[in-house]
Design an enzyme around this catalytic site. Structure first.
Site: not given
Length: 287
Positions: A2-3, A100, A122
């Site tokens: 994400p930016e 998760h 991840r």
């Protein structure tokens, strides 16, 4: 990952639930993400009130009533859930519970309790607790340049930072010491709007063109935030929906397609710079 616009839309989505909320029933489900969780992390969050929600570059910051600031970086797949509902739409759903989901807590605000979870398949995200007065000096933040949406970012700042710089302007803008939070997508878009070639040496860009570039960086970020960010693979916003700015990209991901510039007639090209794909129109983005 994400930016800046994506992280900002997550911050805005979490704010109505977390700002002013007291944290209870904090549960940590594993010892680490990308890095280990802070020592006694649940105990240090338990009972604290979130004073406000902030963003610095691509970090979320939650200053607490305890004098510490809870810092979160989303990494590539980090996302929050509220009452079991995923905050955003990703390729894979964030579990309300399960292997998760690595952190869960209850946020109590105005008599209402909301279950907040953090999942990261991840595990490239990470969290920290930093004394609030020491945040700016912390290694995660000490070397960061000005915020691109803040008053310290301008053409004059770029002119000083780029003085004598032979590195190309595209890679230079990705240097977090020059400007904090800018990522590959929005640098490509801002350079297109400013009609500056990404191949140009940063030190060769004129002051008037740098003023234009600074303005277009602000414009493209504000446009992306207004549109809810961009959904590329894993990102989604804090209200459970995808961002839509990707449908307005002028150059990013458009290799081989006609330039979107009015009357240009050029074709979007792709080149690799600093290990990242750069998309640009050689016809209207000149050195």
């Amino acid at each position: 990952m994400p930016e800046l616009p994506e992280v900002e839309t997550v911050r805005r989505g979490l704010e109505p639930v977390l700002a002013g909320a007291r944290l209870t029933r904090v549960r940590q489900n594993r010892p680490d993400l990308r890095f280990p969780f802070p020592d006694r992390f649940p105990e240090r969050l338990e009972g604290a009130t979130v004073e406000r929600l902030e963003r610095r570059a691509k970090y979320l910051l939650f200053p607490l009533s305890t004098g510490e600031t809870w810092v979160t970086h989303l990494g590539m797949t980090g996302r929050f859930t509220l009452d079991g509902d995923q905050i955003g739409e990703f390729e894979e759903a964030a579990p309300a519970t399960g292997k998760h989901e690595h952190l869960s807590l209850c946020a109590v605000r105005d008599g209402r309790a909301t279950r907040v979870g953090f999942a990261d398949a991840r595990r490239f995200g990470f969290m920290g607790l930093i004394p609030t007065g020491a945040v700016e000096a912390h290694p995660w933040f000490a070397g960061l340049g000005p915020e691109p949406l803040g008053n310290a970012f301008s053409g004059a700042h770029l002119a000083e930072a780029f003085r004598g710089k032979k590195q190309n302007v595209k890679v230079s803008l990705l240097d977090q010491r020059i400007v904090a939070g800018l990522g590959n997508i929005y640098v490509c878009e801002a350079l297109f709007r400013a009609r500056i070639s990404p191949l140009t040496a940063a030190g060769k860009v004129s002051r008037p063109r740098l003023e234009t570039l600074a303005a277009e960086v602000r414009n493209v970020l504000n446009d992306a935030i207004a549109a809810g960010g961009s959904t590329l693979r894993d990102f989604a916003n804090a209200e459970g929906g995808q961002g839509y700015f990707q449908h307005r990209f002028d150059v990013y991901g458009r290799e081989g397609k006609p330039c979107a510039g009015e009357g240009c007639g050029g074709v979007v090209k792709r080149v690799v710079q600093g290990g990242r794909s750069t998309f640009w129109c050689p016809a209207c983005q000149r050195r």
